[in-house]
Structure formats: structure tokens, C-alpha cells
Design an enzyme around this catalytic site. Structure first.
Site, PDB file in Angstrom:
ATOM      1  CD1 TRP A   1      -6.629 -71.820 -85.505  1.00 14.61           C
ATOM      2  CD2 TRP A   1      -8.173 -70.839 -83.975  1.00 14.61           C
ATOM      3  NE1 TRP A   1      -7.910 -72.730 -85.393  1.00 14.61           N
ATOM      4  CE2 TRP A   1      -8.662 -72.074 -84.649  1.00 14.61           C
ATOM      5  CE3 TRP A   1      -8.703 -70.469 -83.147  1.00 14.61           C
ATOM      6  CZ2 TRP A   1     -10.079 -72.576 -84.063  1.00 14.61           C
ATOM      7  CZ3 TRP A   1     -10.083 -70.615 -82.880  1.00 14.61           C
ATOM      8  CH2 TRP A   1     -10.579 -71.579 -83.239  1.00 14.61           C
ATOM      9  CG  ASP A   2       0.068 -67.213 -81.216  1.00 17.45           C
ATOM     10  OD1 ASP A   2      -0.480 -66.754 -80.865  1.00 17.45           O
ATOM     11  OD2 ASP A   2       0.742 -66.822 -82.060  1.00 17.45           O
ATOM     12  CG  MET A   3      -6.440 -66.137 -84.708  1.00 16.37           C
ATOM     13  SD  MET A   3      -5.863 -65.244 -85.883  1.00 16.37           S
ATOM     14  CE  MET A   3      -5.123 -67.101 -87.436  1.00 16.37           C
TER      15      MET A   3
END
Length: 866
Positions: free
Chosen positions: A545-547
Site C-alpha cells: 500500500w506504499d505505507m
């Protein structure tokens, strides 16, 4: 027909047709929503509006009565769904109220009763509609004074009057690092400005840098700098990496340094920003070096263990393809693009030197600034004169950060954040373009001798044990997870704390190595002398999630259970705030694992659980009733979209169908981090809630553009992966967020217990709506807060153009001032030579948020020193 009658006739026909069209659209959309398993109400609403419009079209006053009943039913349904939440009610009812008012105007009523002249005949049907409008308006007025999303609370007086002794090597009146000190707490012990006198703050001086976002710059050309103040001099950098020194009291320019960027390529550079410069004081000291006695430095010429294997033909072809795309776009000579630098190139490879060698330091360079650039350099300049300090990497005072990098393309790797400076080293991470290619450059973290610029160690997360300086002729691992944000440093423990990102692509996790899985989206502690791993704590497992961990960890000693614990506070994009023992990495406040959704694309998988902290700002899962819009029409469109996308709550994986990612990769918290008061042991934060969508688009081959066109930015193409990614905010057809506001808050947290003491809606729609109305809505923001000993927190990051002061005790807004552009940066505070406490903020705008661009540095102070 008399003229007045003709006007009334046309008025009735047009208004009836408008209501009929709206009703028909709601009826059709409502049917679609019902088929998707959503609410049936829009079918009822649409049918009622269609019938009402048909009746008024045929001059039947019963149309007014039906419309009034429809309005009351809609009001009842709306309150049942969302309560007395004004913004949520407005989306459902404002358009209907406006149309109801138009139905009651004399032209309509006269036309219905065949009255061409004179007063309109208001009777039962029109009276029913009028009564319905009164009820709806009263409900709306009542809702305007409700605060259903606020959490009221107050820190106890004894907490606010705490007088713990906080030791710091930074003078109280200065701001020497991005977070004021290497601890990154964004706390100032100055107390001249208080909740009682903050309303008296006035602009003391304004300075314009002259560096304005231009048409050749990438979309994310942004002002994110936190000003430093040392020796009565304010230091700032600009998006094009100009470094400017200002007099702290007058704001007059002392000097400016221009690095003369060799490339700022719009199509390949994702970010053009400078969050700050680092300061080094080389004055003689008697204290021991960080981490105890200094360890012998590894030889700079020592070969690295585990030399990289030769790339396959396919990998070489892919890297060449990416280089060709970006080189053609940039018009940069190939020898610069590939990183095979020669003498005379913009970034010549540095000569290796023994890191134990003492460089000859010019007197003006005893105190220095270290600044990174977007074309891959690290430059040392005099804090006194702004001139290059020779000997740091070479006579030009420059280290080439592209040295030993694989697959260099213009703008593919650079440093946007200030490095960490110790008493003998400079440690720098770097930003690698997200989701451009699976052959991206390395996210290696490197330590250089602060005097000579010689490489002391390097941490390549794909080869975590090979920290000895890499040998000439070798390259770091391609596409290794990077650390693009700001790091923290504990001199006593000899540890540096780095927020870690991911390898590309962010949304597809197949073929990640064990090392990548271990270090991605984590907080990493490294031995400052050797680069060896002390501990690692993962904030997201198998991140899709591009976290990445986006923020500088804040170091603070907490008193818990009667014992003093060396803690670290780490805010994250997904909303968790982890409080860890900074010596061991173990949680200080509880961290548990909660089940996470499954459903990744074929070949990939999700982690079965994800970590949740005792301090959690995770959003409540979205439901259909949370969908929003300016009218029932775009709200209905958002409901349909919500039902059409995959969504199973937080950590819903990206799919080919498309998924809702909430919170999105904008982050609940981002690089602005949080502010931590080490005296009161409290935290002040700006949590943000914006949903995004993520869709995996199958690639026909490894090299073709899928989600962008020739001439556009190379974002989310993921060359070399099976999927490109189509990402963006979850928006209505009108461009408004599909989720109901508020989208932004301020919050106060007791760090000893993890309790959220208050949480208040923050920010107005003043600069987000076509009409500049100062309605408090809770708007997003990016940038960070600061806390002062005086009990006031300051923040300028919201998307309306204000700097605000808050009472730290209650979180109440107690002061604000209008900025000339977006203030998406973290302010700082200092004590001037005139004895006054200053608040200084940058108002330059932020490209990705669409705020107004500018170049202002503004300082505030009380009229007279107390």
C-alpha cells in the site's frame, strides 16, 4: 398570454424539467446502486421527484405537497444515516432545499393557479412545502452547532506545569536541526509566548527567496523546509536547493548559495524539494565521540562482501529501456545518466580517502552546513559565508551520491531530507523514485567522514551485513528499500534511527527477498560507528500500500510505572503511533496483531495480521453512508463507486478490479511527523484521513507505458513488473473527496498511557471552495507541528493558508494568521538577539496538494520582549 404569464409559464416549465432530470438521474443511479447491494432510498427519492416534477409541469399544485413530503422523508432518512452531522446532511439535502425554495417563489405558484398578475395564491400544498423547508432549515441550523467528530479533553494542570530537567546540547534559543535537536521532538524550551499572549503575535519580518515553481519543474515542486536558527542566523533551503542565510531579527539576507543544479527533469524527477539542511559545529570539544570510545574506521578501500552478481540480459535490457526513456526526456548526456562519471562531469566520482585523516579546515568552515541536492550531491558550505568548504569529498566540497549506484537515470535517486550529522560523521539516506521500475537505483544508506567526506560505512538493506565501504567498481543492490525521510540520533546509545520505505513496485510483493521483507516499512536502528543493525521493528508486514514509514522518530525519555524508559515515538501513514524502547526496539506501549484482509492478485499474498499500537489513529472502516458529495447526485456516484470497488477495511490489497485504500498513501501522518514534549511527556499531532484508490493494470510487456503517455511523468509504470498501478484520491465526479469530512484534525496524546486526550476538527474550506467561505470542515494537511514550553503548539500545514497556534492543554485554536501561499512545512521557533521569541514559517505551497505557490519566509513575534 400576458408578459407576466409568459414568464411564469417558462419558469414553471424550466424548473419542472430540472427537477424531472435530477429525479430521473437519481432513479437510474439508485437502481444501479441497488443492484450492487446498496441503499434503495435513491430509487424512492428519484421516483418522488419525477412525479412531483410531472405534477408541477401539468399545473397541479399537488406537486408542491409531494415535494414537501419528499423533503421531510429525505431529512428523516439522512438523520437516521448520519445524525446531526452538518456536512453529511448538507450533501443529502442542500440541493433539495434550494429547489424547494425555488418552487415556492411567486412565478411557480402563480403559474400553478393560472394567475398572471398580482399576489401568488399560497394554500395547502404550498403551505406544506413551506413547513417542510422550515423544518429542514432548522435541522440544518441545529446541526451546524454540533461537533459529532470532536473529542473534548484537557491535560491535567500538574501535567502542564511539569518541570522535569531536560538536558540538551542545543541552546534553548536555537533550532539547530530539522526537529530542533537530533532527537527530533520538535520541542522548544522557550516560554515567552503563552496561551494568554499568543493573540498579540504580529509579523516581524518577511523575506522572499525568489525561487518560484516553474513550468519545467515536476508536479511535486514544493516548499517543505523547516528553518534552522544558529548564532542569530536563520538558514533555509528552497526547492531548487538554494541555501539562504538571514538575520534572525531583521530577516535581511546575509548570503545565498546556489548549487547550480545540473538537471531537474520534469518527466523523471518525482520530487523537487528540500526539507532542510544539516548543521555541524567543528569547534574543539572535550566530550567523547558518539557511542563511547571511537572505533577504528574500516578502510575505505576494503572490498564489500557479497559482491553483486552480474545482471541478466533481461535485467540489463530493462535498465537500458528505462534509461533510454528518461534520457530522451531529459536530454542529459549518457555518461551522466548511467552514472559512469568522468572528471569534468557534473558529479565526478570522489577520490577515496582514509576516513581517519584530519582535513585542513578553513577557519570559516569550522561551523558548516551540509546540504543535499536533487541531482545527487552532498555539499559542505560555510555557515558563516555560504562558500564551499573544500576537502569534503574533494576540492569542490562535494560528495557524489551517484557513485556506485546501479541504473542511474536523471532524477531517479536524490536526497530531499537533511542528513544526520554526528561529531564525526554525516549519515544520508535518499529518495528513490517510487514505482518507476524494478531496476531502480539502490536505497543504500551511507555514512561519510564529516571532515574528509570519505565513505565510512554503507547499509544496503539487501545485504545488511556488508557494511564495510563498497569497493571501487562495484555497485549497490538495485531497488533496495530506501530511507527518504528524516532520521534521529541518540549520541549516548550511539544509534541512528531510520524510517524505512519499500522497493518498487509498492503494490506487488512477489519475489521480495527475505531481507527486503524484513526491512521494508520499518523503523531501523543502526550502530552509528559501523552501520550494523542494532534492531528493526516492522510497522507493516508485506506492504502492498506504499505505507513506508514516512516520519522522523522522536526520542524521549518517558516515566512509566515509576521507571524512566528511553523511548522512541514513530508515527506512520496507516495511523499507528508506535512507542518503542529505543535501546532494544521492544514496544513500550502495547503492540498487538490484528487480522488483515486477504485477496491479493494471483501469485501474491497478504500478511494474515498487521501490528496495531496502543496509540492508534486508524480510521473507522468506511461504509456506504460515509460517501459524500456536494449534491445527492455526486454522493450517489460515490456510493456506486464504493460498491463497485474492492474494500474490506484497512489493508485491503490492490486488485485488477480496483480497491479502496484507506487511509491512502498520503498518510494519516507523513514527513511532518508529530511534536513531542519531553517535559510534559505529551504528543501533539495532525492526523489526516483521505481515502485513495489503487488498481493494478496488467502490462502487455515490461517496457511499454500503461498508465502514462509519452511526455508525461513516469509514475507508477513499474517497468519490469507484471502490473502498472493506477492510483489517486477517491474523488467524486466533481473532484471532491468521496468520503464525508472531516479529513483533518489536531490531537493531543498522553505518551505515558497512550490515551488520546483530545481530538479536534481542524481547518476551513477557505481555500478549497470556489467561494472563499471560512467554514470549519476539517481539511487535510501535510507538514508538522511544534510545541513550546510556553504551552502553545504551532502548525501551518493545513490546505487552507493559515498558521495557527493551539493551547496545548486543550487543543483549542487560540491564534491564526493568513499566509500568502500554502504553508505545507513545519515551522520553527527561536530567541532573537533582541530578546524576543520568534515563530518562523515557510509559505511556498505544495505541488501535489494544489496549494498556491510562493516564496515567503515569515517571522512572527510579540510586539515587545517580556
Amino acid at each position: 398570454m400576458r408578459p407576466a404569464g409568459a414568464v411564469n409559464f417558462m419558469y414553471r416549465i424550466i424548473l419542472s424539467l430540472v427537477i424531472f432530470v435530477i429525479g430521473a438521474a437519481l432513479l437510474a443511479g439508485g437502481g444501479w446502486l441497488a443492484l450492487l447491494g446498496g441503499s434503495w432510498f435513491y430509487i424512492v427519492l428519484g421516483a418522488a421527484l419525477v412525479i412531483s416534477a410531472a405534477l408541477t409541469f401539468r399545473r397541479n399544485p399537488a406537486g408542491l405537497a409531494l415535494y414537501g413530503i419528499t423533503l421531510l422523508v429525505t431529512l428523516g432518512w439522512s438523520i437516521w444515516e448520519v445524525g446531526f452531522d452538518w456536512w453529511a446532511l448538507s450533501a443529502r439535502g442542500s440541493l433539495l432545499i434550494m429547489l424547494g425554495v425555488l418552487l415556492l417563489l411567486p412565478p411557480m405558484v402563480q403559474s400553478l393557479h393560472r394567475i398572471d398578475m398580482g399576489s401568488a395564491r399560497y394554500n395547502g400544498p404550498s403551505g406544506l412545502l413551506a413547513g417542510s423547508l422550515v423544518v429542514a432549515v432548522l435541522a440544518g441550523v441545529y446541526a451546524m452547532f454540533q461537533m459529532p467528530h470532536d473529542l473534548a479533553g484537557t491535560f491535567a494542570d500538574e501535567r502542564m506545569s511539569a518541570t522535569r530537567e531536560i538536558k540538551s546540547v542545543v541552546p534553548d534559543g536555537e533550532w539547530q536541526a530539522y526537529g530542533r535537536t537530533a532527537a527530533g521532538d520538535r520541542y522548544s524550551p522557550l516560554s515567552q509566548i503563552t496561551p494568554k499572549n499568543v493573540s498579540n503575535l504580529k509579523v516581524a519580518w518577511t523575506y522572499h527567496t525568489g525561487d518560484i515553481r516553474g513550468p519545467a519543474d515536476p508536479g511535486e515542486a514544493t516548499y517543505e523546509v523547516t528553518p534552522l536558527m544558529i548564532d542569530n542566523t536563520v538558514y533555509v533551503c528552497t526547492p531548487h536547493n538554494l541555501v539562504i542565510a538571514l538575520d534572525a531579527v531583521s530577516g535581511k539576507e546575509k548570503w545565498r548559495f546556489d548549487p547550480h543544479l545540473k538537471q531537474t527533469v520534469k518527466q523523471t524527477t518525482q520530487h523537487l524539494t528540500c526539507r532542510g539542511v544539516a548543521y555541524f559545529d567543528g569547534s574543539p570539544v572535550t566530550s567523547p565521540p558518539a557511542g563511547g570510545a571511537e572505533q577504528p574506521a574500516a578502510s575505505a578501500a576494503a572490498p564489500a562482501t557479497g559482491a553483486p552478481q552480474a545482471a541478466s540480459t533481461e535485467e540489463q535490457r530493462l535498465a537500458a529501456s528505462v534509461a533510454e526513456v528518461t534520457t530522451q526526456a531529459a536530454g542529459v548526456p549518457q555518461n551522466v545518466v548511467t552514472g559512469q562519471a568522468k572528471r569534468g562531469d557534473p558529479n565526478p566520482e570522489v577520490d577515496r580517502k582514509d576516513p581517519t585523516t584530519t582535513a585542513s579546515i578553513e577557519p570559516s568552515c569550522v561551523k558548516r552546513l551540509i546540504t543535499p541536492t536533487s541531482d545527487g550531491r552532498l555539499i559542505s558550505i560555510s555557515a558563516e559565508t555560504g562558500k564551499i568548504c573544500p576537502g569534503f569529498g574533494g576540492d569542490d566540497g562535494t560528495i557524489n551520491l551517484w557513485a556506485n549506484m546501479p541504473n542511474i537515470t536523471p532524477g531517479s535517486v536524490y536526497s530531499t531530507s537533511p542528513p544526520v550529522v554526528t561529531d564525526h560523521m554525516v549519515i544520508v539516506g535518499g529518495a528513490v523514485n517510487d514505482n518507476a521500475s524494478t531496476t531502480s537505483p539502490s536505497g543504500v544508506i551511507r555514512a561519510f567522514d564529516v571532515n574528509t567526506g570519505a565513505l565510512v560505512w554503507n547499509f544496503d538493506s539487501k545485504k545488511p551485513n556488508a557494511t564495510a565501504p563498497i569497493a571501487n567498481g562495484q555497485t549497490y543492490s538495485e531497488n533496495a528499500p530506501n530511507s527518504w525521510s528524516v532520521s534521529s540520533y541518540d549520541q549516548k546509545l550511539g544509534l541512528i534511527y531510520l524510517p524505512m520505505g519499500n522497493q518498487s513496485p509498492d503494490q506487488y510483493g512477489v519475489n521480495r527477498s527475505a531481507e527486503v521483507e524484513k526491512f521494508s516499512s520499518s523503523i531501523l536502528a543502526l550502530d552509528v560507528n559501523t552501520g550494523k543493525v542494532a534492531w528493526v521493528f516492522q510497522a507493516v508486514h508485506h506492504d502492498l500500500w506504499d505505507m513506508d514509514v514516512p516520519a522522523q522518530p522522536s526520542l524521549v525519555d518517558l516515566t512509566i510505572g515509576g521507571k524512566v524508559v528511553p523511548a522512541l515515538v514513530a508515527p506512520t501513514k496507516q495511523g499507528e503511533v508506535y512507542v518503542l524502547n529505543r535501546k532494544t526496539g521492544e514496544p513500550v506501549l502495547p503492540v498487538t496483531e490484528e487480522p488483515a484482509p486477504s485477496g491479493a492478485v494471483k501469485g501474491d499474498a497478504t500478511a494474515p495480521t498487521q501490528p496495531v499500537s496502543a496509540i492508534s489513529f486508524k480510521p473507522e472502516p468506511l461504509t456506504e453512508k460515509d460517501m459524500w458529495g456536494a449534491t445527492p447526485l455526486d454522493q450517489l456516484a460515490c456510493r456506486i463507486e464504493f460498491r463497485s470497488l474492492d474494500y474490506k477495511g484497512r489493508y485491503t490489497p490492490p486488485t485488477e478490479k480496483g480497491s479502496i485504500i484507506y487511509p491512502g498513501n498520503f498518510g494519516t501522518f507523513n514527513w511532518g511527523a508529530v511534536a513531542v514534549d519531553p517535559d510534559r511527556q505529551v504528543m501533539f499531532a495532525m492526523p489526516v484521513y483521505l481515502a485513495f484508490t489503487s488498481k493494478l493494470v496488467p502490462r502487455p510487456d515490461q517496457f511499454a507505458r500503461v498508465v502514462s503517455k509519452d511526455g508525461e511523468d513516469v509514475f507508477n509504470e513499474n517497468f519490469g513488473a507484471p502490473y502498472a498501478a493506477k492510483m489517486g484520491a477517491f474523488l467524486s465526479p466533481l473532484g471532491l473527496p468521496c468520503q464525508s469530512p472531516p479529513w483533518g484534525y489536531v490531537a493531543g496524546v498522553d505518551l505515558t498511557t497512550g490515551k488520546v486526550v483530545y481530538k479536534h476538527v481542524n481547518g476551513t474550506v477557505r481555500d478549497l471552495s470556489p467561494i472563499p467561505l471560512p467554514f470549519k470542515m476539517g481539511v487535510p494537511g501535510i507538514g508538522g507541528p511544534i510545541i513550546t514550553k510556553g504551552g502553545v503548539a504551532f502548525l501551518s500545514g493545513t490546505l487552507d493558508y493559515y498558521i495557527r497556534g493551539y493551547d496545548l492543554k486543550t487543543g483549542a485554536e487560540i491564534w491564526r494568521d493568513r499566509l500568502p501561499a500554502g504553508g505545507q512545512a513545519t515551522p520553527s521557533t527561536y530567541k532573537g538577539a533582541d530578546g524576543r521569541q520568534y515563530i518562523v514559517v515557510v509559505a511556498g505551497g505544495h505541488g501535489s496538494t494544489g496549494t498556491e505557490a510562493g516564496d515567503s519566509i515569515i517571522a512572527y513575534a510579540l510586539p515587545n520582549a517580556l
